[in-house]
Design a protein around this motif. Structure first.
Motif, PDB file in Angstrom:
ATOM      1  N   ARG A  41      -6.270  -2.123  -5.000  1.00  0.00           N
ATOM      2  CA  ARG A  41      -5.774  -3.475  -4.753  1.00  0.00           C
ATOM      3  C   ARG A  41      -4.255  -3.482  -4.732  1.00  0.00           C
ATOM      4  N   ASN A  87      -2.918  -1.842  -1.525  1.00  0.00           N
ATOM      5  CA  ASN A  87      -2.932  -2.760  -0.385  1.00  0.00           C
ATOM      6  C   ASN A  87      -1.726  -3.692  -0.428  1.00  0.00           C
ATOM      7  N   TRP A  88      -1.365  -4.147  -1.615  1.00  0.00           N
ATOM      8  CA  TRP A  88      -0.207  -5.030  -1.767  1.00  0.00           C
ATOM      9  C   TRP A  88       1.072  -4.310  -1.356  1.00  0.00           C
ATOM     10  N   LYS A 130       1.214  -3.952   2.408  1.00  0.00           N
ATOM     11  CA  LYS A 130       1.602  -5.207   3.056  1.00  0.00           C
ATOM     12  C   LYS A 130       3.110  -5.419   2.940  1.00  0.00           C
TER      13      LYS A 130
END
Length: 74
Positions: free
Chosen positions: A5, A8-9, A12
């Motif tokens: 998680r 992914n941050w 981005k």
């Protein structure tokens, strides 16, 4: 699970930063920013090497060479 998680941050953030940076570069190229900066830097370099600039530096700091002269003579 939590590492994925966070990964992914970070992905981005990296993609968003690349898009913003690319947009800034595109804007600077289209407005000929680099050409203007090159001319300004050349003018600045020419002025800094001029006799007027050197005289101004001496006038603003007359003690600049005093320390080097004092250390040379024992």
């Amino acid at each position: 699970m939590t590492q994925v998680r966070f990964m992914n941050w970070y992905l981005k953030i990296a993609i968003g930063s690349a898009i913003i940076g690319g947009g800034m570069e595109f804007f600077m190229i289209n407005t000929s920013f680099y050409d203007k900066v090159t001319v300004l830097e050349a003018e600045k370099g020419a002025y800094e090497n001029s006799p007027q600039s050197q005289a101004m530096r001496e006038a603003l700091n007359p003690w600049r060479n005093k320390d080097t002269e004092a250390t040379k003579t024992p």
